[in-house]
Design an enzyme around this catalytic site. Structure first.
Site, PDB file in Angstrom:
ATOM      1  N   GLN A 181       6.444 -27.792 -15.133  1.00  7.03           N
ATOM      2  CA  GLN A 181       6.195 -26.452 -14.588  1.00  7.03           C
ATOM      3  C   GLN A 181       4.855 -25.880 -15.041  1.00  7.03           C
ATOM      4  OE1 GLN A 181       7.811 -24.961 -12.208  1.00  7.03           O
ATOM      5  NE2 GLN A 181       9.561 -26.350 -12.090  1.00  7.03           N
ATOM      6  N   SER A 201       5.240 -34.090 -12.606  1.00 10.71           N
ATOM      7  CA  SER A 201       5.810 -34.374 -11.287  1.00 10.71           C
ATOM      8  C   SER A 201       4.847 -33.917 -10.186  1.00 10.71           C
ATOM      9  CB  SER A 201       7.136 -33.632 -11.155  1.00 10.71           C
ATOM     10  OG  SER A 201       7.656 -33.794  -9.864  1.00 10.71           O
ATOM     11  N   GLY A 202       4.787 -34.702  -9.090  1.00  9.92           N
ATOM     12  CA  GLY A 202       3.839 -34.396  -8.019  1.00  9.92           C
ATOM     13  C   GLY A 202       4.235 -33.220  -7.144  1.00  9.92           C
ATOM     14  N   THR A 239       7.239 -52.013  -7.268  1.00 12.17           N
ATOM     15  CA  THR A 239       5.953 -51.890  -6.564  1.00 12.17           C
ATOM     16  C   THR A 239       5.542 -50.427  -6.538  1.00 12.17           C
ATOM     17  OG1 THR A 239       6.664 -53.736  -5.179  1.00 12.17           O
ATOM     18  CG2 THR A 239       4.808 -52.432  -4.368  1.00 12.17           C
ATOM     19  N   CYS A 328      18.516 -28.057  -9.097  1.00 13.62           N
ATOM     20  CA  CYS A 328      19.596 -29.029  -9.251  1.00 13.62           C
ATOM     21  C   CYS A 328      20.943 -28.355  -9.443  1.00 13.62           C
ATOM     22  CB  CYS A 328      19.333 -29.938 -10.445  1.00 13.62           C
ATOM     23  SG  CYS A 328      17.655 -30.472 -10.526  1.00 13.62           S
TER      24      CYS A 328
HETATM   25  N1  PLP Z   1      11.445 -31.039 -15.353  1.00 13.10           N
HETATM   26  C1  PLP Z   1      11.317 -29.795 -14.871  1.00 13.10           C
HETATM   27  C2  PLP Z   1      10.975 -28.679 -15.798  1.00 13.10           C
HETATM   28  C3  PLP Z   1      11.506 -29.539 -13.519  1.00 13.10           C
HETATM   29  O1  PLP Z   1      11.390 -28.303 -13.050  1.00 13.10           O
HETATM   30  C4  PLP Z   1      11.830 -30.628 -12.669  1.00 13.10           C
HETATM   31  C5  PLP Z   1      12.075 -30.398 -11.234  1.00 13.10           C
HETATM   32  O2  PLP Z   1      13.099 -29.937 -10.810  1.00 13.10           O
HETATM   33  C6  PLP Z   1      11.941 -31.909 -13.217  1.00 13.10           C
HETATM   34  C7  PLP Z   1      11.746 -32.077 -14.564  1.00 13.10           C
HETATM   35  C8  PLP Z   1      12.303 -33.111 -12.384  1.00 13.10           C
HETATM   36  O3  PLP Z   1      11.207 -33.489 -11.593  1.00 13.10           O
HETATM   37  P1  PLP Z   1      11.392 -34.491 -10.355  1.00 13.10           P
HETATM   38  O4  PLP Z   1      11.903 -33.647  -9.226  1.00 13.10           O
HETATM   39  O5  PLP Z   1       9.999 -35.026 -10.114  1.00 13.10           O
HETATM   40  O6  PLP Z   1      12.324 -35.553 -10.764  1.00 13.10           O
END
Ligand code: PLP
Length: 384
Positions: A181, A201-202, A239, A328
């Site tokens: 974040q 994360s992208g 890959t 989530c």
């Molecule tokens: N860590 C944090 C703080 C996040 O907000 C998220 C996304 O929901 C993730 C990890 C997981 O990332 P990804 O969606 O790329 O698996």
């Protein structure tokens, strides 16, 4: 549509959509193939690795591409677990109480495999108490990992992360920092942070979903494969996805060079004004983590006596996308573990809604929320 859910995922910037077409046409081959087409795919990955290294200030050789931050987080914990076992130790992890599920659930998994997990509590402001951790390390520094996120996805609360990592380093305790974040919102320097494992994360900055990376640094930067295969120095099999990785690289470059940068000072002022109005217009609204240093784009607010999902459904009917916290956990009946860790009651936690702004957000978007929210909250309160 008013999109205020940037902490869950950020839209691909429209002016970069054509880049995706270009990359798809040049990055179709297997990057491990030695022929011309394969080498073109490999070049895309190498360039993106340089872009990532420049963006997060680390050495390119210590970056490993993954399917996202969930995998990178699991990989960091897995590596610390295996390293401890290799040294003949029972793995002992310190995990902050507000970690993303990908860390919290991985910790639970390694607990089931024999690791000892201790939760580092946060105060009502969502921040870890540095002095308490210091006192703990003075009596017990026999830990195999300290895992603390840079900034929380739900509340936006930032930890005094450099101080925490430096404290752990003083005691030679490996560290993992989930920087997901923070990326793109505040400057991140892996070299200055000095954490053993950092994860990114992208799709939280406008790249596609399904790509992230793990960067390692300093002493104890040991990786044990989680996915087996010959790729990435035999440490992460599979890959690589040249198009997805390259596009992430392009977005990182664009932010670093100012082409896609956001003026977060302005965003912070807009967010603060929104919160002032929110508290004025909606009786009983409580802003979580307000006393702490927070990301400039995040408002996490509880509306006592409502059900957060009810508020969200009604906002959606008005064309407003927000969230009940972690992407989530939304849709599940469990109250946010982050809010519970901050001392919130279950009812308050269930009543909470997160608004997170990003590229393209204007004051008009917030105005639209303020226009409809008081009525929605009182309606949902009546029903709850
Ligand atoms: N860590 C944090 C703080 C996040 O907000 C998220 C996304 O929901 C993730 C990890 C997981 O990332 P990804 O969606 O790329 O698996």
């Amino acid at each position: 549509m008013v999109y205020l859910d940037h902490n869950a995922s950020v839209p691909v910037p429209e002016q970069y959509l054509s880049e995706l077409n270009r990359l798809t046409s040049i990055g179709f081959a297997n990057p491990s193939s030695l022929h011309t087409a394969g080498r073109a795919s490999r070049r895309l990955i190498n360039d993106a690795t340089e872009s990532a290294a420049a963006f997060v200030d680390c050495d390119a050789e210590f970056i490993y591409w993954t399917s996202g931050a969930s995998e990178a987080n699991s990989w960091a914990l897995h590596s610390a677990f295996e390293t401890a076992l290799y040294k003949g130790r029972k793995p002992r992890f310190l995990i902050s109480a507000v970690e993303h599920e990908s860390v919290a659930l991985a910790a639970k998994y390694y607990q089931s495999k024999g690791a000892e997990i201790h939760i580092v509590p946060v105060g009502t402001d969502g921040v870890i108490d540095y002095d308490k951790l210091k006192a703990l390390f003075e009596t017990d520094s026999n830990w195999d990992l300290l895992s603390v996120m840079y900034a929380n996805n739900e509340s936006g609360v930032m930890q005094p992360i450099r101080d925490l990592v430096h404290l752990a380093n003083k005691h030679s305790i490996p560290t993992h920092v989930d920087c997901v974040q923070a990326l793109g919102k505040i400057p991140v320097s892996v070299k200055r942070l000095e954490a053993t494992y950092t994860t990114f994360s992208g799709h939280k900055i406008g790249a596609l979903k399904g790509v992230g990376f793990l960067a390692i640094h300093g002493k104890g930067r040991i990786l044990w494969p989680l996915i087996h295969g010959k790729q990435q120095k035999s440490l992460r099999g599979g890959t690589e996805n040249p198009v997805n990785v390259a596009f992430f690289g392009i977005i990182m470059d664009a932010i670093r060079k100012g082409e896609l940068a956001i003026d977060y000072t302005e965003f912070s002022a807009m967010r603060n004004k929104f919160e002032e109005e929110l508290v004025r217009l909606v009786p009983g609204a409580v802003i979580h983590g307000k006393a702490a240093k927070r990301l400039p784009n995040t408002t996490y607010v509880g509306f006592e006596g409502t059900d957060g999902d009810g508020v969200l459904v009604n906002l959606d009917l008005e064309g407003i996308c927000a969230s009940s916290g972690s992407a989530c956990t939304s849709g599940s009946l469990d109250p946010s573990s982050v809010l519970l860790a901050m001392g919130c009651g279950k009812e308050m936690a269930r009543s909470s809604v997160r608004f997170s702004s990003g590229r393209g957000t204007t004051w008009k978007d917030y105005e639209k929320v303020l226009e409809v929210l008081p009525d929605i909250v009182s309606r949902v309160r009546g029903l709850t």
